[in-house]
Scaffold this motif. Structure first.
Motif, PDB file in Angstrom:
ATOM      1  N   ALA A   1       0.831  -1.203   0.000  1.00 58.20           N
ATOM      2  CA  ALA A   1       0.000   0.000   0.000  1.00 58.20           C
ATOM      3  C   ALA A   1       0.867   1.256   0.000  1.00 58.20           C
ATOM      4  N   ALA A   2       1.993   1.203   0.714  1.00 55.23           N
ATOM      5  CA  ALA A   2       2.912   2.341   0.721  1.00 55.23           C
ATOM      6  C   ALA A   2       3.425   2.631  -0.685  1.00 55.23           C
ATOM      7  N   ALA A   3       3.742   1.562  -1.432  1.00 53.66           N
ATOM      8  CA  ALA A   3       4.182   1.753  -2.815  1.00 53.66           C
ATOM      9  C   ALA A   3       3.070   2.387  -3.653  1.00 53.66           C
ATOM     10  N   VAL A   4       1.806   2.026  -3.353  1.00 54.73           N
ATOM     11  CA  VAL A   4       0.667   2.616  -4.064  1.00 54.73           C
ATOM     12  C   VAL A   4       0.595   4.116  -3.777  1.00 54.73           C
ATOM     13  N   TYR A   5       0.790   4.487  -2.512  1.00 54.33           N
ATOM     14  CA  TYR A   5       0.722   5.910  -2.156  1.00 54.33           C
ATOM     15  C   TYR A   5       1.843   6.705  -2.824  1.00 54.33           C
ATOM     16  N   THR A   6       3.007   6.086  -2.997  1.00 56.59           N
ATOM     17  CA  THR A   6       4.087   6.775  -3.722  1.00 56.59           C
ATOM     18  C   THR A   6       3.651   7.083  -5.148  1.00 56.59           C
TER      19      THR A   6
ATOM     20  N   PRO B   1       3.915  10.731  -1.365  1.00 52.75           N
ATOM     21  CA  PRO B   1       5.133  10.047  -0.910  1.00 52.75           C
ATOM     22  C   PRO B   1       5.413  10.210   0.578  1.00 52.75           C
ATOM     23  N   ASP B   2       4.974  11.322   1.196  1.00 53.23           N
ATOM     24  CA  ASP B   2       5.182  11.502   2.640  1.00 53.23           C
ATOM     25  C   ASP B   2       4.502  10.388   3.423  1.00 53.23           C
ATOM     26  N   ARG B   3       3.280  10.069   3.034  1.00 60.59           N
ATOM     27  CA  ARG B   3       2.539   9.004   3.705  1.00 60.59           C
ATOM     28  C   ARG B   3       3.215   7.662   3.490  1.00 60.59           C
ATOM     29  N   ALA B   4       3.696   7.426   2.270  1.00 61.27           N
ATOM     30  CA  ALA B   4       4.396   6.179   1.970  1.00 61.27           C
ATOM     31  C   ALA B   4       5.654   6.042   2.811  1.00 61.27           C
ATOM     32  N   ALA B   5       6.440   7.115   2.921  1.00 58.70           N
ATOM     33  CA  ALA B   5       7.682   7.057   3.690  1.00 58.70           C
ATOM     34  C   ALA B   5       7.405   6.728   5.145  1.00 58.70           C
ATOM     35  N   GLY B   6       6.320   7.250   5.700  1.00 63.77           N
ATOM     36  CA  GLY B   6       5.969   6.952   7.088  1.00 63.77           C
ATOM     37  C   GLY B   6       5.611   5.496   7.302  1.00 63.77           C
ATOM     38  N   ILE B   7       4.847   4.908   6.355  1.00 65.60           N
ATOM     39  CA  ILE B   7       4.481   3.488   6.466  1.00 65.60           C
ATOM     40  C   ILE B   7       5.732   2.614   6.387  1.00 65.60           C
ATOM     41  N   PHE B   8       6.606   2.907   5.414  1.00 60.95           N
ATOM     42  CA  PHE B   8       7.842   2.130   5.287  1.00 60.95           C
ATOM     43  C   PHE B   8       8.671   2.207   6.578  1.00 60.95           C
TER      44      PHE B   8
END
Length: 498
Positions: A399-404, A409-416
């Protein structure tokens, strides 16, 4: 007044050129140059000990071996495909297809290429006529050897000694270090099997129709599962030889067995072929990956395994994403949903997540994309993730890759960051998703943190030979170009070029 003629020197050896020689080299060097272009140079033994040569040879892919040979630092400069193709009797286009396509299988060509390049017999994965490979003595223990019988011939697969020891085989390996040990031959046959299993497998491979039954098929399945576990820590090059060896045995004997056993054997073969496709994807070899995905689909269809067919379509969609074939990616993801409406929850969840990623690449609104991700979560919750490779954590990472891709990308970086902090991922996956985190940070405008994370991911990528992670890091380096003068991005760029 006469002017003294300007002295000229050979561009190769530095000796003075004759006054009537219009060429940049002296006659002996011209002859040597012609000779050098006519056949490969004689190389020292240490030429073949370089890591890039060993890694290429471990893939059993002659194209990758030739590529590594051309780029070897011994040559001082990269050898062109035209030159090496001339040695091998190929055009530049033919050599390019061999290097970038699926692994060549015609034995006569493999023998000819290896003889021309002078590859030592002991490093090959096949025997040369009249020159059987020399088995290393057990005392040196570079590996535990696994002979797989294919067509009545023994194909030896090297299994890393460290990996064998990590599987609890220290005592067995120690007992086989003596040449006269009665256990030595059994250990070299199959390091993960008992003597009774070895006898049963030997009989099965000699007379597939009579002896190849569910227990042998189950043993093959166990080997694939073991390899999947080892891949996460050791990387694809450590497990690929065993996977290819078992697939070779399955492929050769599938037509000799009873119909019911054939379906079971092909179902296991489809699972192994899909895994081989993943390993080649991780090595950044899409040609070989596509070959094994096609073989997995063919075997799954014959085995009447609809969930595996849907799963392979998901993997093909993921590979289309790797190559940025976005229309094909979406079509394959949707086809996977239609292929098996009764797929297990984990497969259905992964298929829905892949659709969400495809929608993100096509610029669909975030609300539409999140609706698809919510459907993936519901599908996974229907069956739980116990005993599956696709867990709730995996879904969060995807899902993080989807948000990127969706421009968040800020949301993705937080999940990762949150999941990487749990330290629950395999070594290879830690590198992969650290690289994805670095990419998200770079897109979010955090160049220093992105470079620091990328440096750690680069070390893991090189240790596990993950070409997929390295490709993502190359994109990160490109994204950091605007900040290339800053210390962090500059250090990362230099590390990438090292």
């Amino acid at each position: 007044m006469t002017t003294a003629q300007q002295l000229r020197y050979c561009s190769r050896c530095g000796h003075r050129l004759a006054a009537d020689n219009p060429f940049p080299m002296c006659s002996p060097c011209q002859s040597a140059s012609v000779e050098a272009h006519a056949r490969p140079p004689a190389v020292p033994p240490e030429f073949w000990r370089l890591d890039q040569m060993r890694d290429a040879l471990a893939t059993w892919h002659m194209g990758r071996v030739i590529f590594a040979y051309r780029h070897h630092p011994y040559h001082r400069q990269m050898l062109s495909q035209e030159l090496v193709g001339t040695w091998l009797g190929l055009t530049q286009a033919q050599l390019s297809r061999i290097e970038n396509g699926r692994a060549p299988e015609e034995l006569s060509k493999l023998i000819r290429y290896s003889q021309i390049l002078g590859i030592p017999v002991a490093l090959l994965w096949f025997d040369l006529p009249g020159e059987p490979r020399v088995r290393p003595p057990a005392e040196s223990r570079p590996s535990v050897l696994l002979p797989i019988v294919v067509g009545g011939r023994e194909v030896v697969v090297p299994i890393d000694a460290e990996a064998a020891e990590s599987a609890g085989l220290e005592t067995l390996i120690a007992s086989t270090s003596r040449a006269d040990s009665p256990q030595r031959q059994a250990a070299h046959l199959l390091p993960f099997a008992g003597v009774d299993e070895l006898r049963h497998m030997a009989a099965a491979l000699e007379d597939a129709r009579r002896y190849l039954d569910g227990s042998v098929v189950g043993f093959f399945a166990q080997q694939f599962e073991r390899c999947k576990t080892d891949d996460g820590e050791a990387g694809p090059l450590r497990v690929l030889p065993l996977v290819l060896g078992v697939l070779g045995a399955i492929q050769h004997h599938a037509h000799d067995v009873r119909p019911q056993v054939r379906r079971e054997l092909l179902a296991v073969g489809a699972d192994g072929a899909e895994f081989a496709g993943w390993l080649y994807r991780d090595l950044h070899d899409p040609g070989s990956a596509a070959y094994w995905y096609d073989r997995a689909m063919e075997w799954a269809q014959e085995a009447q395994d609809s969930p595996m067919q849907a799963y392979v379509l998901v993997k093909k969609s993921q590979m289309a994403y790797d190559g940025r074939e976005l229309a094909r990616m979406l079509n394959l993801a949707e086809a996977a949903g239609r292929a098996c409406t009764t797929a297990p929850p984990a497969v259905r969840a992964e298929q829905l997540q892949q659709e969400a990623l495809a929608l993100a690449t096509h610029g669909e609104p975030l609300v539409v994309i999140e609706r698809k991700l919510e459907a993936a979560h519901r599908a996974l919750n229907m069956g739980g993730d116990a005993g599956t490779h696709f867990t709730a954590i995996t879904l969060q990472l995807r899902a993080a890759a989807v948000y990127t891709e969706a421009g968040v990308p800020d949301r993705a970086a937080g999940i990762f960051a949150d999941i990487l902090a749990t330290d629950t991922l395999s070594r290879r996956d830690t590198g992969l998703f650290s690289a994805r985190r670095a990419a998200a940070l770079a897109l979010s405008g955090h160049p220093d943190e992105a470079a620091a994370v990328a440096l750690d991911a680069l070390q893991i990528a090189r240790a596990t030979n993950s070409g997929r992670t390295s490709a993502i890091l190359a994109d990160v380096a490109q994204s950091l170009t605007p900040w290339r003068s800053r210390p962090g991005p500059r250090e990362f760029r230099e590390a990438m070029l090292a």
